[in-house]
Design an enzyme around this catalytic site. Sequence first.
Site, PDB file in Angstrom:
ATOM      1  N   THR A 324      -8.715  -5.165 -41.723  1.00  0.00           N
ATOM      2  CA  THR A 324      -9.304  -4.252 -42.710  1.00  0.00           C
ATOM      3  C   THR A 324      -8.996  -4.762 -44.106  1.00  0.00           C
ATOM      4  O   THR A 324      -7.894  -5.232 -44.377  1.00  0.00           O
ATOM      5  CB  THR A 324      -8.770  -2.809 -42.526  1.00  0.00           C
ATOM      6  OG1 THR A 324      -9.361  -1.965 -43.510  1.00  0.00           O
ATOM      7  CG2 THR A 324      -7.260  -2.741 -42.640  1.00  0.00           C
ATOM      8  N   HIS A 376       5.399  -0.725 -31.924  1.00  0.00           N
ATOM      9  CA  HIS A 376       6.711  -1.268 -31.575  1.00  0.00           C
ATOM     10  C   HIS A 376       6.996  -1.147 -30.082  1.00  0.00           C
ATOM     11  O   HIS A 376       7.900  -1.802 -29.553  1.00  0.00           O
ATOM     12  CB  HIS A 376       7.801  -0.544 -32.380  1.00  0.00           C
ATOM     13  CG  HIS A 376       8.950  -1.437 -32.755  1.00  0.00           C
ATOM     14  ND1 HIS A 376       9.293  -2.549 -32.030  1.00  0.00           N
ATOM     15  CD2 HIS A 376       9.833  -1.376 -33.781  1.00  0.00           C
ATOM     16  CE1 HIS A 376      10.343  -3.142 -32.585  1.00  0.00           C
ATOM     17  NE2 HIS A 376      10.686  -2.451 -33.654  1.00  0.00           N
TER      18      HIS A 376
END
Length: 405
Positions: A324, A376
């Site tokens: 993006t 994560h």
Amino acid sequence: MSTEIKAPVFPESVAEGTVATWHKQPGEACSRDELIVDIETDKVVLEVVAPADGVIEEIIKNEGDTVESGEVVGKFKEGAKGESKPAEDKKEEAPKEEAKSEASSGEAILSPAARKLAEENNVDPSSIKGTGKDGRVTKEDVQNHVDSAKSSGGAAAPQPAAGMPEVNVGQGERPEKRVPMTRLRASIAKRLVNAQQSAAMLTTFNEVNMGPIMEMRKQYQDSFVKRHGIKLGFMSFFTKAATEALKRFPAVNASIDGNDMVYHGYQDIGVAVSTDRGLVVPVLRDSDAMGLADIEKKIVEYGTKAKEGKLAIEDMTGGTFTITNGGIFGSLISTPILNPPQTAILGMHKIQERPMAVNGKVEIQPMMYLALSYDHRMIDGKEAVQFLVAIKEMLEDPARILLDV
């Protein structure tokens, strides 16, 4: 012969849609493959065309109504002529008279979709010339009016939204309007909230000296345009750098499906595109097999489709990684949100000249901050940092992309 007009069969990921615009009214002649109705889903606008030459016999689902996959929205009479509809003429006499009285009073006749678009853009309906039946203002008329206002030097003077009284607001009074979310905007909101609530999202940052790529573009731009017919931009370099980095760090190119980790042996990179309807992410399939020119052409193609609302669901499904670019709007640094079920997203930002230490001396360099948000649960911090460093190194020395070093 009378046949049913059905909504398209939606993919499994799309539960239902909304009738956005009827381009033809009952009794109106249609040619084969002519657009008759738009169905808006939470991803794209699907077009339904006439199955043959004939007329619209009946509208079952009006604009704004919810429809399911394959549901009947109207009836079509094949072979009929638009002029030979005496029964329809009688039925429509009253509406026509009403339309004339509305038009004579200076009030525009808008379809529900057109009125909604006019409200969102603060456009006065009476300033738009309708091209629909009986002078009706269609959604396309409003969109064309908005586009022409932008291209002629910025937005036109703000007009009160449809449904709001045109009054002088006294001191201390604060007008407001309430506009329902489009299906796409509601879908975006749901996905973003879900991403933040379900993923262990973390962001790591770095910066890249854009000087080498800017110099390369300057040196080869004319030759590139002459050979490929398109300009060389930054996004193609970032896509190729990300592709090479994804091959080195497979976890960043993976996705999570329940308790399974799915590793993809290909790189399908989504490029976020901002449109009037909201953010969409078309996908560059097999980016490893694409050259810089192929990437630039595909991005331009997707950008044009997105602006015209012509993106297909197939263009936006899948994807193993997303890029993006908030820099085109002036963003200096940000933390992009994951695009589920992907496990990472790269954020590009504004190129800004800053004083940097180079070999013990201060030099002004065109720098860009990079941000990598990652899940994560799937990616360790070490992998995320090394992935971002690999992209930085390839961008600062573009030869690395070609040599895979």
